[in-house]
Write a protein that holds these residues in place. Structure first.
Motif, short mmCIF file in Angstrom:
data_model
loop_
_atom_site.label_atom_id
_atom_site.label_comp_id
_atom_site.label_asym_id
_atom_site.label_seq_id
_atom_site.Cartn_x
_atom_site.Cartn_y
_atom_site.Cartn_z
N THR A 58 0.86 -1.19 0.00
CA THR A 58 0.00 0.00 0.00
C THR A 58 0.89 1.23 0.00
O THR A 58 1.86 1.28 0.76
N ALA A 59 0.57 2.20 -0.87
CA ALA A 59 1.37 3.43 -0.93
C ALA A 59 0.44 4.64 -1.01
O ALA A 59 -0.61 4.57 -1.67
N GLY A 60 0.84 5.73 -0.38
CA GLY A 60 0.07 6.96 -0.42
C GLY A 60 0.14 7.65 -1.76
O GLY A 60 -0.79 8.33 -2.17
N ASP A 61 1.26 7.49 -2.46
CA ASP A 61 1.43 8.05 -3.80
C ASP A 61 1.41 6.92 -4.82
O ASP A 61 0.50 6.13 -4.84
N ASP A 62 2.44 6.81 -5.64
CA ASP A 62 2.51 5.78 -6.69
C ASP A 62 3.02 4.46 -6.12
O ASP A 62 3.86 4.43 -5.23
N LEU A 63 2.52 3.35 -6.69
CA LEU A 63 2.98 2.02 -6.32
C LEU A 63 3.21 1.21 -7.58
O LEU A 63 2.35 1.15 -8.46
N SER A 64 4.39 0.61 -7.68
CA SER A 64 4.73 -0.27 -8.79
C SER A 64 5.13 -1.63 -8.22
O SER A 64 6.00 -1.71 -7.36
N VAL A 65 4.44 -2.67 -8.66
CA VAL A 65 4.74 -4.04 -8.24
C VAL A 65 5.03 -4.83 -9.50
O VAL A 65 4.13 -5.05 -10.31
N HIS A 66 6.30 -5.21 -9.70
CA HIS A 66 6.61 -5.97 -10.90
C HIS A 66 7.66 -7.03 -10.62
O HIS A 66 8.43 -6.92 -9.69
N GLU A 67 7.62 -8.07 -11.45
CA GLU A 67 8.47 -9.25 -11.31
C GLU A 67 8.30 -9.86 -9.92
O GLU A 67 9.25 -10.26 -9.26
N VAL A 68 7.02 -9.94 -9.48
CA VAL A 68 6.65 -10.54 -8.21
C VAL A 68 5.89 -11.82 -8.51
O VAL A 68 5.04 -11.84 -9.39
N LYS A 69 6.21 -12.88 -7.78
CA LYS A 69 5.57 -14.17 -8.06
C LYS A 69 4.11 -14.18 -7.65
O LYS A 69 3.24 -14.56 -8.42
N VAL A 70 3.80 -13.76 -6.40
CA VAL A 70 2.43 -13.85 -5.90
C VAL A 70 2.03 -12.52 -5.28
O VAL A 70 2.69 -12.03 -4.38
N LEU A 71 0.93 -11.95 -5.76
CA LEU A 71 0.42 -10.70 -5.22
C LEU A 71 -0.86 -10.98 -4.44
O LEU A 71 -1.80 -11.58 -4.97
N ALA A 72 -0.89 -10.53 -3.17
CA ALA A 72 -2.07 -10.72 -2.34
C ALA A 72 -2.95 -9.47 -2.36
O ALA A 72 -4.18 -9.58 -2.37
N HIS A 73 -2.33 -8.27 -2.38
CA HIS A 73 -3.10 -7.03 -2.37
C HIS A 73 -2.19 -5.87 -2.77
O HIS A 73 -1.00 -5.87 -2.46
N ALA A 74 -2.77 -4.87 -3.44
CA ALA A 74 -2.03 -3.64 -3.77
C ALA A 74 -3.02 -2.49 -3.87
O ALA A 74 -4.11 -2.66 -4.42
#
Length: 182
Positions: A67-83
């Protein structure tokens, strides 16, 4: 310089309520950033990130909740639970953890899950509401953004009621596909 709040703590394995809330199991590294910062964790870690400003999570083989207050980048991650992000959210991961998901961004949301082949996707962005089915729609994904939502998939996307319309859909390109180059 700027002061940065940095806190790493391991989840108490006896605190089942916190673990269920995060949809993560076992030891979890929790990172809280009050400003900009850089954190390196073991490659296979399960990670929870809270950032007051922007955050980038990359190249992890464990589960991620961010969780981010501004921008969030999630990449090359195997398992994502929440963003979730207060501004832009960019997701590029291998798979999702669970069967029902809600992802949100204050501005634009770009969503690419490599193994998303059997999902009902409900999208609400600044201009419209639309629903789509990939495969048989066994998992449910809700994408909400104050700006535009872009769904990135190589699957056939079928428009669903009530509007039978589709919004921004892109095919993955070599630039959006995960590579092992450093």
């Amino acid at each position: 310089g700027e002061r940065v709040l940095f806190d790493i703590s391991f989840d108490n394995p006896f605190n089942g309520a916190r673990r269920l809330k995060k949809n993560l199991h076992g030891e979890v590294i929790e990172v809280q950033l009050g400003g900009d910062g850089r954190v390196r964790v073991p490659f296979g870690s399960d990670l929870v990130v809270y950032a007051v400003r922007s955050a980038e999570v990359q190249r992890l083989q464990g589960r991620v909740t961010a969780t981010a207050g501004d921008d969030l980048s999630v990449h090359e991650v195997k398992v994502l639970a929440h963003a979730a992000a207060g501004r832009d959210l960019a997701v590029d991961c291998a798979t999702l953890a669970g069967s029902e998901f809600k992802f949100g961004a204050g501005r634009d949301l770009r969503f690419y899950v490599h193994t998303l082949t059997d999902a009902q996707v409900m999208i609400k962005d600044a201009g419209s509401y639309w629903e789509a089915i990939l495969g048989n729609g066994h998992i449910k994904v809700q994408l909400t953004a104050g700006g535009e939502v872009t769904l990135v998939t190589d699957q056939e996307v079928q428009a669903q009621p009530p509007n039978f319309i589709l919004g921004n859909i892109e095919k993955p390109t070599p630039a959006t596909e995960t590579t092992d180059q450093d």
